[in-house]
Structures are given as C-alpha cells and as structure tokens.
Design a protein around this motif. Structure first.
Motif, PDB file in Angstrom:
ATOM      1  N   TRP A  54      18.118  14.000  -2.108  1.00 42.71           N
ATOM      2  CA  TRP A  54      17.419  13.040  -3.055  1.00 42.71           C
ATOM      3  C   TRP A  54      18.341  11.937  -3.658  1.00 42.71           C
ATOM      4  N   LEU A  55      19.469  12.421  -4.140  1.00 40.51           N
ATOM      5  CA  LEU A  55      20.241  11.637  -4.674  1.00 40.51           C
ATOM      6  C   LEU A  55      20.584  10.384  -4.080  1.00 40.51           C
ATOM      7  N   TYR A  56      21.083  10.646  -2.643  1.00 34.75           N
ATOM      8  CA  TYR A  56      21.763   9.505  -1.768  1.00 34.75           C
ATOM      9  C   TYR A  56      20.651   8.825  -1.216  1.00 34.75           C
ATOM     10  N   GLU A  57      19.311   9.272  -1.360  1.00 39.75           N
ATOM     11  CA  GLU A  57      18.211   8.293  -0.964  1.00 39.75           C
ATOM     12  C   GLU A  57      17.711   7.172  -2.125  1.00 39.75           C
ATOM     13  N   LEU A  58      18.459   7.446  -3.289  1.00 37.52           N
ATOM     14  CA  LEU A  58      18.122   6.498  -4.178  1.00 37.52           C
ATOM     15  C   LEU A  58      18.477   5.061  -3.776  1.00 37.52           C
ATOM     16  N   ALA A  59      17.863   3.868  -4.349  1.00 32.39           N
ATOM     17  CA  ALA A  59      18.220   2.654  -4.094  1.00 32.39           C
ATOM     18  C   ALA A  59      19.563   2.328  -4.876  1.00 32.39           C
ATOM     19  N   PRO A  60      20.533   1.592  -4.338  1.00 34.74           N
ATOM     20  CA  PRO A  60      21.740   1.069  -4.868  1.00 34.74           C
ATOM     21  C   PRO A  60      21.296   0.393  -6.325  1.00 34.74           C
ATOM     22  N   GLY A  61      21.966   0.989  -7.337  1.00 34.78           N
ATOM     23  CA  GLY A  61      21.960   0.315  -8.613  1.00 34.78           C
ATOM     24  C   GLY A  61      21.014   1.099  -9.363  1.00 34.78           C
ATOM     25  N   THR A  62      20.444   2.264  -8.996  1.00 37.25           N
ATOM     26  CA  THR A  62      19.498   2.888  -9.792  1.00 37.25           C
ATOM     27  C   THR A  62      20.001   3.545 -11.037  1.00 37.25           C
ATOM     28  N   VAL A  63      21.245   4.154 -10.788  1.00 40.49           N
ATOM     29  CA  VAL A  63      21.850   4.802 -11.932  1.00 40.49           C
ATOM     30  C   VAL A  63      22.997   4.042 -12.528  1.00 40.49           C
ATOM     31  N   THR A  64      23.034   3.585 -13.709  1.00 40.31           N
ATOM     32  CA  THR A  64      23.971   2.837 -14.379  1.00 40.31           C
ATOM     33  C   THR A  64      24.554   3.624 -15.628  1.00 40.31           C
ATOM     34  N   SER A  65      24.153   4.892 -16.001  1.00 39.17           N
ATOM     35  CA  SER A  65      24.716   5.520 -16.977  1.00 39.17           C
ATOM     36  C   SER A  65      24.257   6.820 -16.831  1.00 39.17           C
ATOM     37  N   TRP A  66      24.619   7.680 -17.741  1.00 39.20           N
ATOM     38  CA  TRP A  66      24.559   9.100 -17.664  1.00 39.20           C
ATOM     39  C   TRP A  66      23.229   9.412 -18.056  1.00 39.20           C
ATOM     40  N   PRO A  70      39.013  16.008 -20.495  1.00 39.32           N
ATOM     41  CA  PRO A  70      40.377  15.341 -21.362  1.00 39.32           C
ATOM     42  C   PRO A  70      39.944  14.639 -22.206  1.00 39.32           C
ATOM     43  N   VAL A  71      40.998  14.460 -23.384  1.00 42.30           N
ATOM     44  CA  VAL A  71      40.504  13.551 -24.598  1.00 42.30           C
ATOM     45  C   VAL A  71      40.494  12.213 -24.177  1.00 42.30           C
ATOM     46  N   THR A  72      41.387  11.762 -23.339  1.00 42.42           N
ATOM     47  CA  THR A  72      41.530  10.293 -22.929  1.00 42.42           C
ATOM     48  C   THR A  72      40.250   9.729 -21.866  1.00 42.42           C
ATOM     49  N   VAL A  73      39.539  10.659 -21.368  1.00 43.33           N
ATOM     50  CA  VAL A  73      38.767  10.260 -19.982  1.00 43.33           C
ATOM     51  C   VAL A  73      37.404  10.255 -20.972  1.00 43.33           C
ATOM     52  N   ASP A  74      36.441   9.229 -20.368  1.00 39.30           N
ATOM     53  CA  ASP A  74      35.302   8.864 -21.049  1.00 39.30           C
ATOM     54  C   ASP A  74      34.322   9.937 -20.320  1.00 39.30           C
ATOM     55  N   GLY A  75      33.575  10.604 -21.354  1.00 35.43           N
ATOM     56  CA  GLY A  75      32.861  11.918 -20.904  1.00 35.43           C
ATOM     57  C   GLY A  75      31.479  11.525 -20.184  1.00 35.43           C
ATOM     58  N   SER A  76      30.983  10.335 -20.249  1.00 39.32           N
ATOM     59  CA  SER A  76      29.692   9.916 -19.482  1.00 39.32           C
ATOM     60  C   SER A  76      30.153   9.531 -18.157  1.00 39.32           C
ATOM     61  N   ILE A  77      31.254   8.986 -17.976  1.00 40.27           N
ATOM     62  CA  ILE A  77      31.712   8.614 -16.475  1.00 40.27           C
ATOM     63  C   ILE A  77      31.952   9.948 -15.895  1.00 40.27           C
ATOM     64  N   LEU A  78      32.797  10.841 -16.617  1.00 44.57           N
ATOM     65  CA  LEU A  78      32.988  12.141 -15.851  1.00 44.57           C
ATOM     66  C   LEU A  78      31.913  12.759 -15.236  1.00 44.57           C
ATOM     67  N   LYS A  79      30.947  12.893 -16.100  1.00 42.63           N
ATOM     68  CA  LYS A  79      29.498  13.695 -15.751  1.00 42.63           C
ATOM     69  C   LYS A  79      28.873  12.892 -14.740  1.00 42.63           C
ATOM     70  N   MET A  80      29.018  11.351 -14.531  1.00 41.97           N
ATOM     71  CA  MET A  80      28.339  10.654 -13.532  1.00 41.97           C
ATOM     72  C   MET A  80      28.943  11.077 -12.286  1.00 41.97           C
ATOM     73  N   LYS A  81      30.240  11.179 -12.193  1.00 43.00           N
ATOM     74  CA  LYS A  81      31.260  11.478 -11.067  1.00 43.00           C
ATOM     75  C   LYS A  81      31.008  12.793 -10.702  1.00 43.00           C
ATOM     76  N   ALA A  82      30.828  13.778 -11.521  1.00 45.96           N
ATOM     77  CA  ALA A  82      30.741  15.306 -11.246  1.00 45.96           C
ATOM     78  C   ALA A  82      29.637  15.870 -10.853  1.00 45.96           C
ATOM     79  N   PHE A  83      28.446  15.088 -11.201  1.00 49.71           N
ATOM     80  CA  PHE A  83      26.843  15.453 -11.041  1.00 49.71           C
ATOM     81  C   PHE A  83      26.652  15.578  -9.633  1.00 49.71           C
ATOM     82  N   PRO A  84      27.052  14.552  -8.518  1.00 55.06           N
ATOM     83  CA  PRO A  84      26.691  14.744  -7.338  1.00 55.06           C
ATOM     84  C   PRO A  84      27.310  16.193  -6.825  1.00 55.06           C
TER      85      PRO A  84
END
Length: 292
Positions: free
Chosen positions: A160-172, A136-150
């Motif tokens: 593999w994704l859920y075994e990463l240490a907390p705070g490993t991914v902070t951006s797309w 959507p136009v009003t949504v941040d595209g990078s945050i949407l990709k981070m939420k949809a990628f899992p």
C-alpha cells in the motif's frame, strides 16, 4: 480665367518638365542596386531551418532507439521509475536530517502486515515509543520516523505504501493520517463507537474484568470523539444491577453526584481493590456425591 483655376496654375511650375526621363532613371538605379533583405526575415528563415534540422535529428534518434531489443527497453524503464511517495521536509532548527538508521532501531520496530485483526492505532503507539526512545539528540525526530516507518510495514501494508502517489506524504502527521485512513476507516470507527455505547457486564464477569474490557475497547478507538462524562455514563449503565448499587455505595450516595475526574478515580480504585482480593473468602461449591 476663373478664380478656381488660378491656384492650379500657380503650382504647375513645381512639376518636373521631363517626368518620363526621371522615372526611367530611377528604375535603372533600382535594378542595379537591389534592396537587401530585412534582418527579421533572415532570423525567421534561420529558425525554420534549425527546427527542421532538430526534427530530422529527433526522428533519426527515435529510429535508433527503436532498434533496441525488448530486454534493453525493459531495463531502460527502470531509470524512469516513479519516485517514492514520501517527501522529507526541512529539518527543525538545530537538528539534522542527515543520519543513518541503526540496526538496533530497525530490530526493535514493531511490524504491521495490514491484516484485519491487527490494531493500527496500537502499532503507531508502539512505533512512536521505540523511535522516541532511540532518536539521537541532534536528529530531527519527525524525519527519523518517516524514514523508519516503511521498515515497520510488511506484506500488504508495504505494498500500500509504495502504491501511493508521489508527494502524498510530506510530514509525519500526514503519514499517520494516510495510514489510519487506509487501515482504520470510518466504518470501523462507527462499529467501535456502537460497542462502547452498548457495552454490558456479563453474568459472572467480575468488576475488574469488566473495567479492563471497557478500557481496552476505548483505547482501541482514539477517534471515538466522546467526552469523558459520556464514557463514564456508558460504563455505569452497562453494570449489573448489584454492581451498580455497590458502586453507588462506594461513592457515598450516587456516582452521578461526582465530577468526571472523581468518578473515574473511584472506579479505578474499586477495580484495583477488587482485583487485589479477588477470590479471597470464596468457598468452593460442594461436589455432589454419586453412588455407583
């Protein structure tokens, strides 16, 4: 009397004549009025008493927790589970980070299982195309990709994704980098570089087929870090002698006299023309006659 004893004699009158009586009077006053304890000492004693009380209370609470069953202890551990490795950044100016992932988006997202025959670079391209077309136009595209990628990861890749240490991914970008480091390691990049540099046209392989195979090989390794002129040189050297002569003739002398842009356009046009008229004018080989 000597001169040195004269000052001592002058100060004798300053002493109390009844020294012993004065000393006894002071002792009686001290016994009747004992000195009050200092405030600092009182505060220290209060702190010590509070610490001792807290320790006793903590011990009692620990004993009470130890009385729980194994089932209760196992269930209580779910509250202290490690957080997800993804930490979402602040939304861009004018965009929002509060939104709901639509089922239509999740339905069109490609899936990646983490198998050796899968192409992680192709998966990222397809994923970004789907998200870019449905953001959507009003949504941040990078945050949407981070939420949809899992939701695009399955089986081994999701583990593999859920075994990463907390705070490993902070951006797309950090998400893509971690994904490629896992499923597209340096050893695989080196292998594809060798295949690109050593590509050869097979006997009986047409020019369009060779060109498509070369493009697919280059596209499968965006991290090859090779310049355009070097890729064209590898393509030219891998041609069969007859195909190389025909390509030079199409260039009006030699392909190396062209700029990288003109050479790439010439190769693409020749492959397209050959593909359009591939098989035209060719005769079937005569079948040998057999006598029973």
């Amino acid at each position: 009397m000597t001169r040195s004893s004269q000052p001592v004699r002058e100060h004798i009158s300053d002493f109390d004549g009844d020294f012993e009586r004065t000393l006894r009077r002071k002792k009686k006053l001290q016994e009747s009025n004992p000195p009050s304890p200092e405030p600092e000492l009182e505060e220290q004693e209060v702190e010590v008493e509070e610490k001792a009380t807290a320790q006793v209370g903590g011990q009692e609470q620990g004993i009470a927790m130890d009385n729980r069953t194994l089932k209760e202890l196992a269930a209580s551990g779910l509250d202290n589970a490690a957080p997800l490795c993804i930490q979402y950044p602040m939304a861009a100016q004018g965009k929002t980070e509060e939104f709901e992932l639509k089922s239509s988006l999740l339905h069109h997202i490609p899936k990646f299982h983490g198998l050796s025959m899968e192409d992680p670079n192709k998966h990222l391209k397809e994923f970004e195309v789907v998200c870019s077309s449905m953001t959507p136009v009003t949504v941040d595209g990078s945050i949407l990709k981070m939420k949809a990628f899992p939701f695009s990861l399955m089986d081994k890749a999701k583990g593999w994704l859920y075994e990463l240490a907390p705070g490993t991914v902070t951006s797309w970008e950090s998400m893509k980098r971690a994904f490629l480091e896992k499923f597209f390691p340096t050893s695989r990049i080196i292998l594809l570089r060798k295949k690109i540099s050593g590509i050869q046209q097979s006997q009986g392989e047409s020019f369009p087929s060779y060109y498509e195979r070369f493009k697919s090989l280059v596209a499968s390794c965006p991290q090859h870090q090779m310049k355009e002129e070097l890729l064209l040189q590898y393509f030219y050297e891998g041609l069969l002698p007859l195909e190389r002569q025909m390509l030079d003739a199409s260039a009006g002398g030699a392909l190396v006299d062209k700029t990288p842009r003109d050479a790439k356009t010439l190769i693409a046009n020749r492959a397209l023309n050959a593909q359009q008229y591939e098989g035209v004018g060719q005769r079937d080989t005569p079948r040998p006659h057999h006598v029973n």
